[in-house]
Scaffold this active site. Structure first.
Site, PDB file in Angstrom:
ATOM      1  N   ASN A   9       0.872  -1.177   0.000  1.00 49.67           N
ATOM      2  CA  ASN A   9       0.000   0.000   0.000  1.00 49.67           C
ATOM      3  C   ASN A   9       0.910   1.228   0.000  1.00 49.67           C
ATOM      4  O   ASN A   9       1.481   1.578   1.028  1.00 49.67           O
ATOM      5  CB  ASN A   9      -0.883  -0.040   1.261  1.00 49.67           C
ATOM      6  CG  ASN A   9      -1.717   1.219   1.424  1.00 49.67           C
ATOM      7  OD1 ASN A   9      -1.770   2.069   0.525  1.00 49.67           O
ATOM      8  ND2 ASN A   9      -2.369   1.342   2.576  1.00 49.67           N
ATOM      9  N   TRP A  10       1.047   1.820  -1.176  1.00 47.93           N
ATOM     10  CA  TRP A  10       1.992   2.947  -1.302  1.00 47.93           C
ATOM     11  C   TRP A  10       1.433   4.244  -0.730  1.00 47.93           C
ATOM     12  O   TRP A  10       2.130   5.252  -0.698  1.00 47.93           O
ATOM     13  CB  TRP A  10       2.378   3.140  -2.778  1.00 47.93           C
ATOM     14  CG  TRP A  10       3.308   2.072  -3.302  1.00 47.93           C
ATOM     15  CD1 TRP A  10       3.854   1.039  -2.596  1.00 47.93           C
ATOM     16  CD2 TRP A  10       3.817   1.949  -4.640  1.00 47.93           C
ATOM     17  NE1 TRP A  10       4.660   0.278  -3.419  1.00 47.93           N
ATOM     18  CE2 TRP A  10       4.659   0.817  -4.681  1.00 47.93           C
ATOM     19  CE3 TRP A  10       3.630   2.688  -5.819  1.00 47.93           C
ATOM     20  CZ2 TRP A  10       5.320   0.408  -5.838  1.00 47.93           C
ATOM     21  CZ3 TRP A  10       4.278   2.273  -6.974  1.00 47.93           C
ATOM     22  CH2 TRP A  10       5.121   1.146  -6.979  1.00 47.93           C
ATOM     23  N   LYS A  11       0.174   4.232  -0.350  1.00 45.80           N
ATOM     24  CA  LYS A  11      -0.478   5.439   0.221  1.00 45.80           C
ATOM     25  C   LYS A  11      -0.239   6.646  -0.677  1.00 45.80           C
ATOM     26  O   LYS A  11      -0.124   6.491  -1.887  1.00 45.80           O
ATOM     27  CB  LYS A  11      -0.014   5.653   1.664  1.00 45.80           C
ATOM     28  CG  LYS A  11      -0.188   4.382   2.501  1.00 45.80           C
ATOM     29  CD  LYS A  11      -0.099   4.593   3.974  1.00 45.80           C
ATOM     30  CE  LYS A  11      -0.293   3.264   4.697  1.00 45.80           C
ATOM     31  NZ  LYS A  11      -0.322   3.403   6.145  1.00 45.80           N
ATOM     32  N   HIS A  92      -9.814   0.870   4.986  1.00 48.21           N
ATOM     33  CA  HIS A  92      -8.529   1.165   5.625  1.00 48.21           C
ATOM     34  C   HIS A  92      -8.752   2.179   6.745  1.00 48.21           C
ATOM     35  O   HIS A  92      -9.561   3.102   6.604  1.00 48.21           O
ATOM     36  CB  HIS A  92      -7.532   1.714   4.591  1.00 48.21           C
ATOM     37  CG  HIS A  92      -6.141   1.788   5.139  1.00 48.21           C
ATOM     38  ND1 HIS A  92      -5.738   2.792   5.997  1.00 48.21           N
ATOM     39  CD2 HIS A  92      -5.074   0.969   4.991  1.00 48.21           C
ATOM     40  CE1 HIS A  92      -4.471   2.577   6.331  1.00 48.21           C
ATOM     41  NE2 HIS A  92      -4.044   1.474   5.737  1.00 48.21           N
ATOM     42  N   GLU A  94      -7.180   4.675   7.724  1.00 49.47           N
ATOM     43  CA  GLU A  94      -6.989   6.095   7.376  1.00 49.47           C
ATOM     44  C   GLU A  94      -8.223   6.642   6.666  1.00 49.47           C
ATOM     45  O   GLU A  94      -8.581   7.803   6.836  1.00 49.47           O
ATOM     46  CB  GLU A  94      -5.715   6.247   6.524  1.00 49.47           C
ATOM     47  CG  GLU A  94      -4.464   6.084   7.383  1.00 49.47           C
ATOM     48  CD  GLU A  94      -3.245   5.538   6.649  1.00 49.47           C
ATOM     49  OE1 GLU A  94      -3.207   5.577   5.416  1.00 49.47           O
ATOM     50  OE2 GLU A  94      -2.328   5.046   7.349  1.00 49.47           O
ATOM     51  N   GLU A 164      -5.615  -5.060  10.421  1.00 47.85           N
ATOM     52  CA  GLU A 164      -4.610  -4.020  10.640  1.00 47.85           C
ATOM     53  C   GLU A 164      -4.940  -3.269  11.934  1.00 47.85           C
ATOM     54  O   GLU A 164      -5.745  -2.335  11.913  1.00 47.85           O
ATOM     55  CB  GLU A 164      -4.624  -3.021   9.476  1.00 47.85           C
ATOM     56  CG  GLU A 164      -4.298  -3.626   8.137  1.00 47.85           C
ATOM     57  CD  GLU A 164      -3.754  -2.578   7.172  1.00 47.85           C
ATOM     58  OE1 GLU A 164      -2.641  -2.767   6.677  1.00 47.85           O
ATOM     59  OE2 GLU A 164      -4.429  -1.560   6.939  1.00 47.85           O
ATOM     60  N   GLY A 170       1.900   2.306  10.730  1.00 49.52           N
ATOM     61  CA  GLY A 170       2.823   3.428  10.600  1.00 49.52           C
ATOM     62  C   GLY A 170       3.481   3.854  11.897  1.00 49.52           C
ATOM     63  O   GLY A 170       4.068   4.925  11.980  1.00 49.52           O
ATOM     64  N   SER A 210       3.062  -2.041  10.374  1.00 47.67           N
ATOM     65  CA  SER A 210       4.505  -2.069  10.640  1.00 47.67           C
ATOM     66  C   SER A 210       5.141  -3.427  10.372  1.00 47.67           C
ATOM     67  O   SER A 210       6.078  -3.830  11.074  1.00 47.67           O
ATOM     68  CB  SER A 210       4.805  -1.591  12.069  1.00 47.67           C
ATOM     69  OG  SER A 210       4.350  -0.267  12.243  1.00 47.67           O
ATOM     70  N   GLY A 231       2.736  -1.157   4.300  1.00 47.64           N
ATOM     71  CA  GLY A 231       2.771   0.272   3.984  1.00 47.64           C
ATOM     72  C   GLY A 231       4.202   0.734   3.777  1.00 47.64           C
ATOM     73  O   GLY A 231       4.814   0.515   2.725  1.00 47.64           O
ATOM     74  N   GLY A 232       4.775   1.358   4.798  1.00 45.45           N
ATOM     75  CA  GLY A 232       6.111   1.947   4.709  1.00 45.45           C
ATOM     76  C   GLY A 232       7.159   1.042   4.068  1.00 45.45           C
ATOM     77  O   GLY A 232       7.916   1.471   3.185  1.00 45.45           O
TER      78      GLY A 232
HETATM   79  P1  PGA Z   1       2.504   0.318   7.648  1.00 40.71           P
HETATM   80  O1  PGA Z   1       1.060   0.501   6.949  1.00 40.71           O
HETATM   81  O2  PGA Z   1       3.076  -0.971   7.121  1.00 40.71           O
HETATM   82  O3  PGA Z   1       3.290   1.515   7.230  1.00 40.71           O
HETATM   83  O4  PGA Z   1       2.255   0.249   9.114  1.00 40.71           O
HETATM   84  C1  PGA Z   1       0.221  -0.592   6.690  1.00 40.71           C
HETATM   85  C2  PGA Z   1      -1.067  -0.115   6.071  1.00 40.71           C
HETATM   86  O5  PGA Z   1      -1.550   0.961   6.455  1.00 40.71           O
HETATM   87  O6  PGA Z   1      -1.648  -0.784   5.197  1.00 40.71           O
END
Ligand code: PGA
Length: 247
Positions: A9-11, A92, A94, A164, A170, A210, A231-232
């Site tokens: 997930n490149w956000k 998600h 967010e 998640e 994050g 994470s 994500g990251g």
């Molecule tokens: P993260 O994000 O790996 O940076 O914690 C995961 C996600 O939000 O899908």
């Protein structure tokens, strides 16, 4: 055997060139066998990436559950599909917390995705306050019941679930493999109660929050963890492919 999936997930990261370079680097890396790779870039980059790889699937981070119309600024479910997406993140944290997406909207996104042939990757997970008082199971179960478990058997078989925990996204804090396995096993149990054992055995449940090259192996070794939503750590080809090779 359940499908194993590692999704990035490149956000809201990367410009067009950076996205192409990273996607090509992932595409050029040796691929672990029998692992499905999915990338969720920002939607304006989908078209540029869609022609690059036949082995990496693409998805949208968001879409609006209508085919067309007066919805300024939105990407329709059909436009998402037409741009090369096969998967769609729905729910998600967010989107829930920053953009106020509620259970009813998420349910209509799930329905629109299914109707138009996008695979929903339905995200669920509890905030820290609820984990601290031990109410994570009730919370996650309600998220599934409210927006996903209205589907019938054939439809739920087309879905992927991503657990998640909000406190792990994050933050650099990962759920321990025990915490992840406990929730994944609970989700599989709820799937079984609603749809029966055979269905519960098929639906992939990914862990996100994470996840990185140092903890992926331990998480993916859990019997009910079928991969990760990253994500990251998906913003670097070596790190993403190391995670994908961690089963
Ligand atoms: P993260 O994000 O790996 O940076 O914690 C995961 C996600 O939000 O899908």
């Amino acid at each position: 055997m359940r499908k194993k999936i590692v999704a990035g997930n490149w956000k809201m990261n990367l410009n067009k060139l950076e996205a192409q370079v990273l996607f090509r680097a992932i595409d050029a890396s040796p691929k672990p066998e029998n692992i499905e790779l999915i990338i969720f870039p920002v939607s304006v980059h989908l078209g540029k990436l869609a022609d690059v790889s036949s082995t990496i699937a693409l998805g949208v981070q968001n879409f609006y559950p209508e085919e067309k119309g007066a919805f300024t600024g939105e990407l329709s479910v059909t436009q998402a599909k037409d741009s090369g997406a096969e998967y769609a993140l729905i729910g998600h944290s967010e989107r829930r917390s920053i953009f106020g997406e509620d259970a009813e909207l998420l349910r209509s996104k799930v329905d629109a995705a299914i109707e138009h042939g996008l695979v929903p990757v339905f995200c669920c997970g509890e905030p820290l306050e609820l984990r601290e008082i031990g109410e994570q199971d009730d919370y996650v179960k309600a998220q599934l019941i409210d927006s996903l478990f209205h589907l019938d058997k054939d439809q739920i078989l087309k879905c992927i679930i991503a657990y998640e925990p909000v406190w792990a996204i994050g933050t650099g804090i990962t759920a321990t493999s025990d915490q992840a396995e406990e929730m994944h096993a609970a989700i599989r149990q709820w799937l079984e109660e609603k749809y029966g054992r055979a269905v519960a055995d098929i639906v992939p449940i990914l862990y996100g929050g994470s996840c990185n090259p140092s903890n992926a192996g331990e998480l993916f070794a859990c019997p009910n963890v079928d991969g990760g939503l990253i994500g990251g750590a998906s913003l670097d080809a070596i790190s993403f492919m190391t995670i994908a090779g961690s089963f």
